[in-house]
Design a protein around this motif. Sequence first.
Motif, PDB file in Angstrom:
ATOM      1  N   GLY A   5      62.911 -87.400 -10.405  1.00  0.00           N
ATOM      2  CA  GLY A   5      62.137 -86.942 -11.461  1.00  0.00           C
ATOM      3  C   GLY A   5      60.937 -87.478 -11.702  1.00  0.00           C
ATOM      4  N   SER A   6      61.146 -88.979 -11.582  1.00  0.00           N
ATOM      5  CA  SER A   6      59.916 -89.637 -11.985  1.00  0.00           C
ATOM      6  C   SER A   6      58.532 -89.207 -11.040  1.00  0.00           C
ATOM      7  N   LEU A   7      59.159 -89.369  -9.754  1.00  0.00           N
ATOM      8  CA  LEU A   7      58.119 -89.212  -8.597  1.00  0.00           C
ATOM      9  C   LEU A   7      57.783 -87.588  -8.825  1.00  0.00           C
ATOM     10  N   LEU A   8      58.344 -86.689  -9.115  1.00  0.00           N
ATOM     11  CA  LEU A   8      57.903 -85.283  -9.152  1.00  0.00           C
ATOM     12  C   LEU A   8      56.986 -85.151 -10.549  1.00  0.00           C
ATOM     13  N   LEU A   9      57.126 -85.832 -11.722  1.00  0.00           N
ATOM     14  CA  LEU A   9      56.089 -85.949 -12.774  1.00  0.00           C
ATOM     15  C   LEU A   9      54.897 -86.502 -12.242  1.00  0.00           C
ATOM     16  N   ILE A  10      54.989 -87.693 -11.513  1.00  0.00           N
ATOM     17  CA  ILE A  10      53.691 -88.464 -11.005  1.00  0.00           C
ATOM     18  C   ILE A  10      52.872 -87.443 -10.047  1.00  0.00           C
ATOM     19  N   LEU A  11      53.821 -86.740  -9.242  1.00  0.00           N
ATOM     20  CA  LEU A  11      53.140 -85.830  -8.235  1.00  0.00           C
ATOM     21  C   LEU A  11      52.509 -84.659  -8.997  1.00  0.00           C
ATOM     22  N   CYS A  12      53.161 -83.975  -9.929  1.00  0.00           N
ATOM     23  CA  CYS A  12      52.492 -83.069 -10.822  1.00  0.00           C
ATOM     24  C   CYS A  12      51.394 -83.531 -11.498  1.00  0.00           C
ATOM     25  N   PHE A  13      51.374 -84.700 -12.079  1.00  0.00           N
ATOM     26  CA  PHE A  13      50.223 -85.249 -12.711  1.00  0.00           C
ATOM     27  C   PHE A  13      48.937 -85.284 -11.917  1.00  0.00           C
ATOM     28  N   PHE A  14      49.301 -85.922 -10.840  1.00  0.00           N
ATOM     29  CA  PHE A  14      47.959 -86.016  -9.820  1.00  0.00           C
ATOM     30  C   PHE A  14      47.617 -84.790  -9.311  1.00  0.00           C
ATOM     31  N   THR A  15      48.535 -83.808  -9.084  1.00  0.00           N
ATOM     32  CA  THR A  15      48.103 -82.634  -8.356  1.00  0.00           C
ATOM     33  C   THR A  15      47.426 -81.864  -9.476  1.00  0.00           C
ATOM     34  N   GLY A  16      47.831 -82.120 -10.829  1.00  0.00           N
ATOM     35  CA  GLY A  16      46.900 -81.283 -11.965  1.00  0.00           C
ATOM     36  C   GLY A  16      45.693 -81.800 -12.005  1.00  0.00           C
ATOM     37  N   VAL A  17      45.374 -83.171 -11.796  1.00  0.00           N
ATOM     38  CA  VAL A  17      44.348 -83.850 -11.869  1.00  0.00           C
ATOM     39  C   VAL A  17      43.112 -83.356 -10.554  1.00  0.00           C
ATOM     40  N   ALA A  18      44.103 -83.342  -9.608  1.00  0.00           N
ATOM     41  CA  ALA A  18      43.032 -82.876  -8.275  1.00  0.00           C
ATOM     42  C   ALA A  18      42.635 -81.436  -8.341  1.00  0.00           C
ATOM     43  N   PHE A  19      43.616 -80.724  -9.035  1.00  0.00           N
ATOM     44  CA  PHE A  19      43.110 -79.258  -9.057  1.00  0.00           C
ATOM     45  C   PHE A  19      42.428 -78.835 -10.259  1.00  0.00           C
ATOM     46  N   ALA A  20      42.171 -79.806 -11.167  1.00  0.00           N
ATOM     47  CA  ALA A  20      41.681 -79.397 -12.376  1.00  0.00           C
ATOM     48  C   ALA A  20      39.849 -79.568 -11.992  1.00  0.00           C
ATOM     49  N   GLU A  21      39.540 -78.193 -12.387  1.00  0.00           N
ATOM     50  CA  GLU A  21      38.204 -78.154 -11.748  1.00  0.00           C
ATOM     51  C   GLU A  21      37.029 -78.868 -12.530  1.00  0.00           C
ATOM     52  N   ASP A  22      36.300 -79.468 -11.916  1.00  0.00           N
ATOM     53  CA  ASP A  22      35.088 -80.082 -12.599  1.00  0.00           C
ATOM     54  C   ASP A  22      34.298 -78.915 -13.371  1.00  0.00           C
ATOM     55  N   PRO A  23      34.248 -79.121 -14.628  1.00  0.00           N
ATOM     56  CA  PRO A  23      33.410 -78.239 -15.552  1.00  0.00           C
ATOM     57  C   PRO A  23      32.317 -77.739 -15.110  1.00  0.00           C
ATOM     58  N   ASN A  24      31.460 -78.650 -14.349  1.00  0.00           N
ATOM     59  CA  ASN A  24      30.122 -78.284 -13.800  1.00  0.00           C
ATOM     60  C   ASN A  24      30.507 -77.131 -12.647  1.00  0.00           C
ATOM     61  N   ALA A  26      32.354 -74.791 -12.422  1.00  0.00           N
ATOM     62  CA  ALA A  26      32.331 -73.257 -12.695  1.00  0.00           C
ATOM     63  C   ALA A  26      30.823 -72.938 -13.177  1.00  0.00           C
ATOM     64  N   LEU A  27      29.999 -73.773 -13.668  1.00  0.00           N
ATOM     65  CA  LEU A  27      28.591 -73.512 -14.031  1.00  0.00           C
ATOM     66  C   LEU A  27      27.793 -73.251 -12.634  1.00  0.00           C
ATOM     67  N   PHE A  28      28.332 -74.080 -11.616  1.00  0.00           N
ATOM     68  CA  PHE A  28      27.455 -73.968 -10.264  1.00  0.00           C
ATOM     69  C   PHE A  28      27.783 -72.555  -9.633  1.00  0.00           C
ATOM     70  N   ASP A  29      29.191 -72.266  -9.910  1.00  0.00           N
ATOM     71  CA  ASP A  29      29.404 -70.773  -9.455  1.00  0.00           C
ATOM     72  C   ASP A  29      28.654 -69.830  -9.970  1.00  0.00           C
ATOM     73  N   LYS A  30      28.511 -69.781 -11.459  1.00  0.00           N
ATOM     74  CA  LYS A  30      27.746 -68.877 -12.213  1.00  0.00           C
ATOM     75  C   LYS A  30      26.268 -68.889 -11.761  1.00  0.00           C
ATOM     76  N   VAL A  31      25.866 -70.199 -11.489  1.00  0.00           N
ATOM     77  CA  VAL A  31      24.548 -69.984 -10.923  1.00  0.00           C
ATOM     78  C   VAL A  31      24.209 -69.447  -9.639  1.00  0.00           C
ATOM     79  N   ASN A  32      25.220 -69.791  -8.802  1.00  0.00           N
ATOM     80  CA  ASN A  32      25.191 -68.965  -7.476  1.00  0.00           C
ATOM     81  C   ASN A  32      25.302 -67.364  -7.656  1.00  0.00           C
ATOM     82  N   GLU A  33      26.104 -66.871  -8.683  1.00  0.00           N
ATOM     83  CA  GLU A  33      26.228 -65.797  -9.103  1.00  0.00           C
ATOM     84  C   GLU A  33      24.784 -65.084  -9.661  1.00  0.00           C
TER      85      GLU A  33
END
Length: 274
Positions: A5-24, A26-33
């Motif tokens: 359970g602890s490992l899953l929580l840690i994995l979820c945490f780091f997965t969330g951090v890894a997939f959390a998009e850099d706020p910039n 999204a701005l770069f994507d809008k620039v390209n658009e």
Amino acid sequence: MKKIGSLLLILCFFTGVAFAEDPNQALFDKVNEAINEAAAAGESHPKVQKEAYAKAAALYTQIIDNGVRNNKIYYNLGNCYFQMGEYPKAILNYRRALIYMPADKECESNIAKAKRILRDEEPEKPNSGFIDKIVSFNTKIPLYAKEYFADISWVLFWGGLVGFFYLRKKASKKNFIVIAVVWWLCLVSVSLLSYLASSNSDGIILTNEVIARKGDGESYKKAFLKPLKAGTEFTLLEERGDWVKVELTAGNKCWLKAADVGLVKDGAVEESQD
């Protein structure tokens, strides 16, 4: 189970951090658009194209405010302003880009083009001098073409020189002289373009017409009979409240409203240099 359970929580945490998009990102994507929208609009829809470039410029500015500062950001922002026809702002951001990539040929070429356009937009002077015509013609020739001919003529020049002195082929003397002239003209042309782009300026006037004062306030007399034009570059001498004391290229000193100018080493650039 607790360990899993602890490992899953840690994995979820780091997965969330890894997939959390850099706020910039999204701005770069809008620039390209926005850039794609401008490209799709083309010259047939100038209003839509300009609005798209303005949107891209605003997004780039937001990215810079978020702390992302590099040569590409400022160069692309300069390109947006160039396409919008806001040449003073284009020059300002090209100069900021040059802080990160000194002597960049594309940046220098774009600065020279923007300066030429600003010069051409001014009321035409009677009896335009020969030098002005040469400068105007020179900036219309692509930099890569001049460098290409300079390189080719350099090879031919030294090849002809060796052939002339060692092989003594008198028939090649005329060709040698022609090649030497072409090489010299190419070198002068490239140097002239670099000179037009070069500047030790600390800032540039962004407002169309600015009244320069003899002091840091509206109550002071005008420093010059005519307002200063947008695109005029200067060296910063002093900052005092909402005013800046500057020295122009000709050596004249005056005070300008800070809101009417842009500084090459703005807060963002200065911070990145520390």
